[in-house]
Design a protein around this motif. Structure first.
Motif, PDB file in Angstrom:
ATOM      1  N   SER A 131      12.129   1.241  40.086  1.00 54.23           N
ATOM      2  CA  SER A 131      13.169   0.400  39.477  1.00 54.23           C
ATOM      3  C   SER A 131      12.578  -0.861  38.859  1.00 54.23           C
ATOM      4  O   SER A 131      12.996  -1.280  37.769  1.00 54.23           O
ATOM      5  N   ARG A 132      11.593  -1.472  39.531  1.00 53.21           N
ATOM      6  CA  ARG A 132      10.970  -2.688  38.983  1.00 53.21           C
ATOM      7  C   ARG A 132      10.124  -2.360  37.747  1.00 53.21           C
ATOM      8  O   ARG A 132      10.050  -3.154  36.812  1.00 53.21           O
ATOM      9  N   LEU A 133       9.513  -1.193  37.737  1.00 52.31           N
ATOM     10  CA  LEU A 133       8.751  -0.777  36.554  1.00 52.31           C
ATOM     11  C   LEU A 133       9.678  -0.569  35.365  1.00 52.31           C
ATOM     12  O   LEU A 133       9.403  -1.039  34.251  1.00 52.31           O
ATOM     13  N   LEU A 134      10.798   0.110  35.593  1.00 51.54           N
ATOM     14  CA  LEU A 134      11.766   0.336  34.517  1.00 51.54           C
ATOM     15  C   LEU A 134      12.362  -0.974  34.022  1.00 51.54           C
ATOM     16  O   LEU A 134      12.567  -1.161  32.812  1.00 51.54           O
ATOM     17  N   ASP A 135      12.634  -1.894  34.948  1.00 54.82           N
ATOM     18  CA  ASP A 135      13.167  -3.201  34.565  1.00 54.82           C
ATOM     19  C   ASP A 135      12.162  -3.973  33.718  1.00 54.82           C
ATOM     20  O   ASP A 135      12.518  -4.619  32.724  1.00 54.82           O
ATOM     21  N   LYS A 167      17.001   2.747  34.924  1.00 52.36           N
ATOM     22  CA  LYS A 167      16.896   1.688  35.927  1.00 52.36           C
ATOM     23  C   LYS A 167      18.135   1.660  36.818  1.00 52.36           C
ATOM     24  O   LYS A 167      18.024   1.628  38.045  1.00 52.36           O
ATOM     25  N   TRP A 168      19.318   1.697  36.208  1.00 57.73           N
ATOM     26  CA  TRP A 168      20.548   1.620  37.000  1.00 57.73           C
ATOM     27  C   TRP A 168      20.761   2.878  37.832  1.00 57.73           C
ATOM     28  O   TRP A 168      21.368   2.812  38.918  1.00 57.73           O
ATOM     29  N   MET A 169      20.268   4.016  37.360  1.00 56.79           N
ATOM     30  CA  MET A 169      20.337   5.229  38.175  1.00 56.79           C
ATOM     31  C   MET A 169      19.514   5.071  39.442  1.00 56.79           C
ATOM     32  O   MET A 169      19.958   5.421  40.546  1.00 56.79           O
ATOM     33  N   VAL A 170      18.306   4.521  39.305  1.00 56.21           N
ATOM     34  CA  VAL A 170      17.429   4.323  40.460  1.00 56.21           C
ATOM     35  C   VAL A 170      17.992   3.252  41.384  1.00 56.21           C
ATOM     36  O   VAL A 170      18.007   3.414  42.609  1.00 56.21           O
ATOM     37  N   VAL A 171      18.484   2.145  40.796  1.00 56.01           N
ATOM     38  CA  VAL A 171      19.032   1.041  41.586  1.00 56.01           C
ATOM     39  C   VAL A 171      20.222   1.508  42.423  1.00 56.01           C
ATOM     40  O   VAL A 171      20.414   1.058  43.563  1.00 56.01           O
ATOM     41  N   SER A 172      21.024   2.427  41.870  1.00 52.53           N
ATOM     42  CA  SER A 172      22.204   2.922  42.585  1.00 52.53           C
ATOM     43  C   SER A 172      21.824   3.667  43.861  1.00 52.53           C
ATOM     44  O   SER A 172      22.648   3.822  44.772  1.00 52.53           O
TER      45      SER A 172
END
Length: 202
Positions: A131-135, A167-172
Motif C-alpha cells: 500500500s505504501r509503495l502504491l501510494d 492502493k485503496w483495494m489494498v488499504v481496505s
C-alpha cells in the motif's frame, strides 16, 4: 516455499531488531507524526489548494487530458501549496510505514509460539509495503504531471488512476488486518495473564 520464506525473512528481521517496548516507542512517535501531518499539514494546505476550485483528489480522479489540463490551469496560483502537499504526503507515507510495521512487530512478538496466528501480522506487514509503495507511485505520477503541465505524458493519467484504485483495494484489507492482529495479540496477552494467575499457588 522458499520464495515465501525469502519475502517473510526481512519482516522477521525488522520485528527482531527491537524489543516490544522499543517498537512501542517507534509506534507512538510515528503515530504523533502521522496525526500531526494530517492536522497541521494536510488540512490547512488542502484548504489553500481548494481556493482554486479543485483539490489534488480531483487531479488524481481525472481520467482525460482535458480534465487534467483544466485542473492544472486552476492550480497555477497555488502550485507551491500543491508541491508542499506532495512533500507532506511522503512524510505521511513514511510515518505510516513505521507505525504499521512496529505495531505488527509487537503483535508478532505477542503471537510467537501460537502457530499460524503469527502469519496475520506478517501478512499485514506485507500489505503495508504494497500500500505504501502504491501510494508513493501515485504521488510520483501526480508530481510528474503538475511539474510539467505542458508536456506530461498522457499515460501518467492512467498510471495515477490505476495506482489509486489498487492502493485503496489494498488499504481496505490492510487496516482490518492490523485490527485483527492487535485484537489477537491482546487476547493472547490476556489469556496468558489469566493462565498465569490460575496456575499460581494459592
Amino acid at each position: 516455499m522458499q520464495w515465501l520464506d525469502a519475502l517473510v525473512r526481512p519482516l522477521e528481521r525488522y520485528a527482531d531488531a527491537l524489543s516490544a517496548k522499543n517498537h512501542g516507542i517507534v509506534a507512538v512517535v510515528s503515530f504523533c507524526i502521522f496525526v500531526g501531518v494530517i492536522a497541521l499539514g494536510f488540512v490547512p494546505v488542502t484548504r489553500r489548494i481548494e481556493t482554486s476550485g479543485y483539490s489534488t483528489t480531483d487531479l488524481q480522479a481525472a481520467t482525460t487530458r482535458a480534465e487534467v489540463d483544466t485542473i492544472l490551469q486552476a492550480f497555477d496560483p497555488v502550485v507551491e501549496s500543491v508541491m508542499l502537499l506532495s512533500v507532506l504526503d511522503y512524510v505521511f507515507i513514511v510515518a505510516g510505514f513505521f507505525l504499521f510495521f512496529s505495531l505488527h512487530s509487537v503483535c508478532m512478538k505477542a503471537l510467537a509460539g501460537r502457530g499460524r496466528l503469527v502469519l496475520i501480522p506478517k501478512i499485514g506487514m506485507g500489505l503495508t509495503v504494497v500500500s505504501r509503495l502504491l501510494d508513493s507511485l501515485e504521488n510520483l505520477w501526480v508530481i510528474l504531471i503538475y511539474t510539467n503541465p505542458d508536456e506530461y505524458a498522457t499515460i501518467l493519467i492512467g498510471l495515477t488512476n490505476s495506482s489509486e484504485a489498487l492502493k485503496w483495494m489494498v488499504v481496505s484489507v490492510e487496516y482490518p488486518m492490523l485490527g485483527i492482529a492487535i485484537a489477537l495479540a491482546l487476547l493472547t496477552r490476556f489469556t496468558s495473564l489469566f493462565d498465569g494467575r490460575s496456575e499460581s499457588p494459592q
